[in-house]
Design an enzyme around this catalytic site. Structure first.
Site, short mmCIF file in Angstrom:
data_model
loop_
_atom_site.label_atom_id
_atom_site.label_comp_id
_atom_site.label_asym_id
_atom_site.label_seq_id
_atom_site.Cartn_x
_atom_site.Cartn_y
_atom_site.Cartn_z
N GLU A 56 11.36 -0.28 4.75
CA GLU A 56 12.53 -1.22 5.27
C GLU A 56 12.48 -3.18 4.56
OE1 GLU A 56 16.01 -2.90 4.00
OE2 GLU A 56 15.14 -0.80 4.15
N GLY A 57 10.73 -2.58 5.69
CA GLY A 57 10.31 -4.13 5.80
C GLY A 57 9.51 -4.30 4.22
N HIS A 58 8.77 -3.31 3.13
CA HIS A 58 8.58 -3.72 2.13
C HIS A 58 10.00 -3.80 1.18
CE1 HIS A 58 5.31 -0.35 3.95
NE2 HIS A 58 4.14 -1.06 2.99
N MET B 283 1.26 -1.09 -0.13
CA MET B 283 0.08 -0.20 -0.33
C MET B 283 0.73 1.23 -0.19
SD MET B 283 -3.47 -0.83 1.91
CE MET B 283 -2.33 -0.87 3.69
N ARG C 40 2.53 3.19 9.29
CA ARG C 40 1.56 3.86 10.68
C ARG C 40 2.17 3.50 10.93
NH1 ARG C 40 -3.01 -0.45 8.38
NH2 ARG C 40 -5.01 0.94 8.19
N LYS D 40 5.04 -9.83 9.69
CA LYS D 40 4.20 -8.22 9.88
C LYS D 40 2.49 -9.05 10.38
CE LYS D 40 3.54 -4.82 12.04
NZ LYS D 40 2.27 -3.75 11.07
#
Ligand code: AMP
Length: 299
Positions: free
Chosen positions: A32-34, A27, A186, A148
């Protein structure tokens, strides 16, 4: 790097791709997660498509769809820095949901009705609908999802299995900030004080992990310890804490197989998810599952 905004153009581009295709659905407002998912897709596949689409149907009427953070210029810069070879699919809402849209995909049963399904009615119907639509348009060989969103990952796996879709769903570990907070788009909603208080979530998971390493297998004791820790932080409202079977997400009494420990803490209006896979000593688990246990931040 190619940025595509219409379904027709994406389908035409897909038809020209030779070799394997990896898809990373997001989204946007990338972190860094993406990017860890994108790197893995680049390593595994001949081509990588990253979708950026804030999917309205997975938000409830009183949720944060309108104010969800967006910054496409920054997102494209982050992706370009990884590779020039990425195809970005960033459609407008009416491309994904044309006026005559009726192609809803909805699963039933405890996996979609508990936890996020209970607290966000209709959420997983929105998720399965958009993921199925992305799969049909992009026809990936592999699709990358983060631990996650542990329940989402398992819901997507169930959908792929039930619909018999020819996609391999690859699970990737949670990427955390140096202090342990799970990265999330978020997190920008958090005030400084809330940001500090939110650390109780990852701390409680670490605590549970230590209990399990020391031989604790009683699920209710592990959950009680987590709930006690989170409730001791007055800025955090604990929506739920649960220890469930890692695959089915059904309750377990004894941790005699891999478990999934879920916590959801609310700070003001911001709901923060965190979780850890718990593998008791001596229990067998696949390499992929072992990669999903809480990875401690580097000192
Ligand atoms: P979102 O943009 O929040 O829908 O997330 C897109 C994908 O990135 C989902 O598969 C998420 O699970 C994954 N993701 C989000 N945050 C993280 C994180 N901190 N570590 C690993 N994956 C993540």
């Amino acid at each position: 790097m190619r940025v595509i905004t219409t379904v027709a153009e994406m389908q035409a581009a897909r038809a020209e791709l030779q070799g394997s295709v990896g898809l990373v659905p997001t989204m946007g407002y990338l972190h860094e997660g993406h990017l860890s998912l994108v790197r893995r897709s680049l390593a595994d596949n001949d081509h990588t498509v990253v979708s950026i689409f804030v999917n309205p149907t997975q938000f409830g009427p009183n949720e944060d769809f309108e104010r969800y953070p967006r910054d496409e210029t920054r997102d494209l810069g982050l992706l370009r820095a990884l590779s020039d070879d990425i195809i970005v699919f960033a459609p407008a809402v009416d491309e994904m949901y044309p006026p005559d849209f009726g192609d809803w995909v909805e699963l039933h049963g405890p996996l979609v009705e508990r936890f996020e399904g209970e607290h966000r009615p209709g959420h997983f119907r929105g998720v399965t609908t958009i993921v199925a639509r992305l799969f049909r348009i992009i026809q990936p060989d592999r699709a990358y999802f983060g631990q996650k969103d542990a329940q989402q990952l398992r819901v997507v796996r169930r959908m792929v299995q039930e619909l018999g879709l020819p996609v391999q769903v690859v699970a990737m570990p949670i990427v955390r900030e140096a202090d342990g907070l799970a990265m999330s788009s978020r997190n920008v909603y958090l005030s400084r004080d809330d940001r500090a208080a939110a650390l109780v979530l990852s701390r409680s998971l670490r605590h549970a992990e230590r209990l399990v390493a020391a031989g604790e297998t009683d699920a209710s004791k592990i959950v009680a310890a987590v709930a006690r820790m989170v409730r001791a932080e007055p800025r955090v409202f604990l929506e739920y804490a649960a220890l469930v079977d890692e695959q089915t997400m059904e309750d377990i009494e004894t941790l005699d197989r891999p478990g999934l420990l879920l916590v959801l803490g609310r700070l003001g209006k911001t709901r923060l998810l965190d979780n850890a896979v718990l593998i008791p000593p001596g229990v067998e688990a696949s390499e992929e599952l072992r990669s999903l246990v809480y990875v401690p931040p580097k000192p």
